[in-house]
Design a protein around this motif. Structure first.
Motif, PDB file in Angstrom:
ATOM      1  N   ALA A 244      -1.306  -9.274   6.116  1.00  0.00           N
ATOM      2  CA  ALA A 244      -1.005 -10.145   4.976  1.00  0.00           C
ATOM      3  C   ALA A 244      -0.813  -9.348   3.710  1.00  0.00           C
ATOM      4  N   CYS A 245      -0.054  -9.931   2.802  1.00  0.00           N
ATOM      5  CA  CYS A 245       0.141  -9.334   1.476  1.00  0.00           C
ATOM      6  C   CYS A 245      -0.887  -9.896   0.497  1.00  0.00           C
ATOM      7  N   LYS A 246      -1.121  -9.157  -0.555  1.00  0.00           N
ATOM      8  CA  LYS A 246      -2.055  -9.640  -1.562  1.00  0.00           C
ATOM      9  C   LYS A 246      -1.399 -10.702  -2.433  1.00  0.00           C
ATOM     10  N   TYR A 247      -0.097 -10.540  -2.696  1.00  0.00           N
ATOM     11  CA  TYR A 247       0.634 -11.480  -3.545  1.00  0.00           C
ATOM     12  C   TYR A 247       1.853 -12.013  -2.784  1.00  0.00           C
ATOM     13  N   PRO A 248       2.225 -13.249  -3.020  1.00  0.00           N
ATOM     14  CA  PRO A 248       3.384 -13.819  -2.313  1.00  0.00           C
ATOM     15  C   PRO A 248       4.691 -13.143  -2.714  1.00  0.00           C
ATOM     16  N   GLU A 249       4.760 -12.608  -3.890  1.00  0.00           N
ATOM     17  CA  GLU A 249       5.918 -11.835  -4.350  1.00  0.00           C
ATOM     18  C   GLU A 249       5.413 -10.483  -4.856  1.00  0.00           C
ATOM     19  N   TYR A 250       6.308  -9.540  -4.789  1.00  0.00           N
ATOM     20  CA  TYR A 250       5.875  -8.184  -5.140  1.00  0.00           C
ATOM     21  C   TYR A 250       5.391  -8.129  -6.587  1.00  0.00           C
ATOM     22  N   ASN A 251       4.216  -7.507  -6.754  1.00  0.00           N
ATOM     23  CA  ASN A 251       3.608  -7.354  -8.066  1.00  0.00           C
ATOM     24  C   ASN A 251       3.490  -5.855  -8.372  1.00  0.00           C
ATOM     25  N   PRO A 252       4.206  -5.388  -9.382  1.00  0.00           N
ATOM     26  CA  PRO A 252       4.154  -3.951  -9.705  1.00  0.00           C
ATOM     27  C   PRO A 252       2.753  -3.465 -10.052  1.00  0.00           C
ATOM     28  N   GLN A 253       1.878  -4.392 -10.425  1.00  0.00           N
ATOM     29  CA  GLN A 253       0.505  -3.998 -10.744  1.00  0.00           C
ATOM     30  C   GLN A 253      -0.308  -3.675  -9.490  1.00  0.00           C
ATOM     31  N   TYR A 254       0.205  -4.127  -8.345  1.00  0.00           N
ATOM     32  CA  TYR A 254      -0.494  -3.824  -7.083  1.00  0.00           C
ATOM     33  C   TYR A 254       0.549  -3.243  -6.125  1.00  0.00           C
ATOM     34  N   THR A 255       0.743  -1.986  -6.209  1.00  0.00           N
ATOM     35  CA  THR A 255       1.799  -1.317  -5.437  1.00  0.00           C
ATOM     36  C   THR A 255       1.453  -1.122  -3.967  1.00  0.00           C
ATOM     37  N   ARG A 256       0.182  -1.257  -3.626  1.00  0.00           N
ATOM     38  CA  ARG A 256      -0.212  -1.029  -2.226  1.00  0.00           C
ATOM     39  C   ARG A 256       0.340  -2.099  -1.290  1.00  0.00           C
ATOM     40  N   ASP A 257       0.818  -3.207  -1.830  1.00  0.00           N
ATOM     41  CA  ASP A 257       1.461  -4.198  -0.963  1.00  0.00           C
ATOM     42  C   ASP A 257       2.669  -3.599  -0.232  1.00  0.00           C
ATOM     43  N   HIS A 258       3.216  -2.515  -0.744  1.00  0.00           N
ATOM     44  CA  HIS A 258       4.361  -1.860  -0.097  1.00  0.00           C
ATOM     45  C   HIS A 258       3.998  -1.330   1.294  1.00  0.00           C
ATOM     46  N   PHE A 259       2.733  -1.079   1.546  1.00  0.00           N
ATOM     47  CA  PHE A 259       2.317  -0.508   2.832  1.00  0.00           C
ATOM     48  C   PHE A 259       1.914  -1.584   3.848  1.00  0.00           C
ATOM     49  N   ASN A 260       1.927  -2.813   3.426  1.00  0.00           N
ATOM     50  CA  ASN A 260       1.577  -3.898   4.339  1.00  0.00           C
ATOM     51  C   ASN A 260       2.780  -4.272   5.212  1.00  0.00           C
ATOM     52  N   PHE A 261       2.489  -4.989   6.288  1.00  0.00           N
ATOM     53  CA  PHE A 261       3.456  -5.217   7.364  1.00  0.00           C
ATOM     54  C   PHE A 261       4.783  -5.776   6.854  1.00  0.00           C
ATOM     55  N   TYR A 262       4.706  -6.795   6.027  1.00  0.00           N
ATOM     56  CA  TYR A 262       5.920  -7.471   5.573  1.00  0.00           C
ATOM     57  C   TYR A 262       6.855  -6.519   4.820  1.00  0.00           C
ATOM     58  N   TYR A 263       6.329  -5.752   3.870  1.00  0.00           N
ATOM     59  CA  TYR A 263       7.169  -4.886   3.031  1.00  0.00           C
ATOM     60  C   TYR A 263       7.667  -3.666   3.795  1.00  0.00           C
ATOM     61  N   VAL A 264       6.905  -3.176   4.759  1.00  0.00           N
ATOM     62  CA  VAL A 264       7.368  -2.055   5.573  1.00  0.00           C
ATOM     63  C   VAL A 264       8.618  -2.449   6.354  1.00  0.00           C
ATOM     64  N   VAL A 265       8.588  -3.628   6.960  1.00  0.00           N
ATOM     65  CA  VAL A 265       9.749  -4.105   7.720  1.00  0.00           C
ATOM     66  C   VAL A 265      10.919  -4.372   6.785  1.00  0.00           C
TER      67      VAL A 265
END
Length: 454
Positions: A244-265
């Motif tokens: 799961a992502c931390k935010y439903p849309e990408y938040n530049p304040q939390y860049t680690r969402d880039h390493f989660n499943f959804y953003y990697v794909v």
């Protein structure tokens, strides 16, 4: 009835007394009582004497006609005397009767008293004494409601508190129990492979977190899968990432969402690695940047199988297991899984997808205390609940599911295959590689609408 009987007896006694007094009057008047048992002839002498006396009286009356008046007077006087005597006798008789009647009346009164004593008169029902306590029905009703509410709250509290579960299985022979894994292997639809040339090489792309990233040498999970399937394996997993992502849309304040499943794909779908590469280079752990470089080298047209495995990180972080109002919510565990799998299928429909579940693990709180993941609910369900939600999401997407929770590393053998509460040792990674290799080597069939599995 007894009173009537006494009245009859009283009347009978009065009649007898009257007869008795009448006899006495006859005696006083000079008449002898006739004995009923004596015959009339027995009194013949007495009758003759009586008749002689009468004859003498008649002779005297006839000889002395001049004395008629005198005789009449005498007769009148005799009559008066007789009457007076009769009255005297009657007075005596009345006195006697009065005495007897008085006695009889006394007896009757006594008899009546005895009769009344024997006759049980109905007693008056005793009236209940009025209580000084006045009960208000409203207060009584409110009291009953309060008592019912108190009992209900107590029972709910007791039920919610539960009882301690005895987890000591030292004396139990576990071999007598059969555990059925939730594996679900779906064959590939032949129509999805039309127009695609088989290069003769099985290419596997791995997404996930620590099961793949804990070791990058020959004992790593990706290396062991490659060795057991004779395939080319690309390890595109990031350490400590999640489904799961931390935010439903990408938040530049939390860049680690880039390493989660959804953003990697999404990076692979868009073939865009600039942002994730920059963020990975800022990480002190070199494994992030190394993984981005692997991603850049993947040729998605040659990928045959995608293997997805994330450990219990989402559970330990308290991620919501499922959003019933939005099954594709990427901030939920199953939402992120559904959304990303559907994106893969829509972009690369010819790739087989295998979802490997997390295995058994423990939960560690901030104080370092460990809890059984099967039983511990930290707010969004137990670890077993996450397993069921993951299997349901895989089924919804129509992809294969391999159950590691019951079928590979479970509560009975985790100490042999895990280095700590959630990470695997070399034996554990080998165990996981054997499970997925068995499916890839033996169970990946192809089906079409006109034929069975190949």
């Amino acid at each position: 009835m007894k009173a009537n009987r006494n009245s009859k007896n009283k009347g009978t006694d009065n009649h007898k007394n009257h007869m008795k007094h009448s006899d006495m009057e006859y005696d006083d008047m000079g008449y002898d009582e006739v004995d009923e048992d004596t015959e009339f002839g027995d009194g013949e002498d007495d009758d003759i004497e009586y008749m002689e006396e009468d004859d003498d009286i008649n002779d005297d009356l006839s000889d002395e006609d001049d004395e008629d008046n005198f005789i009449d007077d005498l007769s009148d006087e005799d009559d008066e005397d007789d009457i007076a005597g009769d009255f005297a006798d009657e007075d005596d008789t009345i006195e006697d009767l009065t005495d007897e009647d008085g006695a009889d009346e006394d007896d009757i009164v006594e008899d009546d008293i005895e009769f009344l004593d024997e006759f049980d008169l109905p007693e008056k029902a005793a009236r209940p004494k009025k209580s000084n306590l006045h009960i208000n029905m409203h207060i009584l009703l409110i009291t009953v409601i309060v008592l019912i509410a108190a009992v209900s709250v107590f029972r709910l509290y007791k039920w919610n508190k539960g009882t301690a579960l005895d987890t000591d299985t030292g004396d139990i022979d576990l071999s007598q129990f059969d555990v059925e894994a939730l594996d679900m292997i779906i064959p590939m639809d032949a129509s999805l492979l039309e127009g695609r040339e088989d290069d003769g090489v099985t290419t596997i792309l791995c997404f996930g977190n620590n099961p793949f990233t804990d070791d990058h040498d020959e004992s790593s999970l990706a290396s062991q899968i490659a060795a057991k399937t004779d395939a080319v394996v690309y390890d595109c997993a990031f350490p400590d990432s999640s489904v799961a992502c931390k935010y439903p849309e990408y938040n530049p304040q939390y860049t680690r969402d880039h390493f989660n499943f959804y953003y990697v794909v999404e990076c692979l779908r868009n073939n865009e690695f600039t942002a994730i590469s920059s963020i990975a280079n800022d990480e002190p752990d070199p494994r992030y940047a190394d993984t981005v470089e692997v991603m850049k080298s993947v040729d998605m047209d040659k990928v045959d199988v995608i293997v997805i495995m994330y450990d219990s990180t989402d559970y330990n972080q308290g991620t919501v297991a499922d959003n019933p109002n939005n099954p594709y919510d990427v901030t939920a565990y199953t939402g992120g899984l559904r959304t990303t799998i559907n994106n893969i299928k829509n972009t690369w429909p010819y790739i087989r997808i295998l979802v490997m579940s997390h295995s058994y693990a423990q939960y560690m709180d901030d104080d370092g205390n460990l809890y059984n993941g099967t039983l511990k609910d930290i707010g969004n369900g137990t670890l077993h609940h996450y397993l069921l939600m993951e299997a349901e999401a895989a089924m919804d997407c129509g992809v294969s599911f391999i159950d590691n929770y019951f079928g590979t590393i479970n509560e009975d053998n985790y100490e042999e295959y895990m280095s700590n509460y959630m990470h695997y040792n070399d034996a554990g990674r080998e165990k996981l590689a054997e499970r997925v290799a068995d499916v890839i080597n033996n169970k990946m069939g192809i089906v079409s609408s006109g034929s069975g599995a190949e």
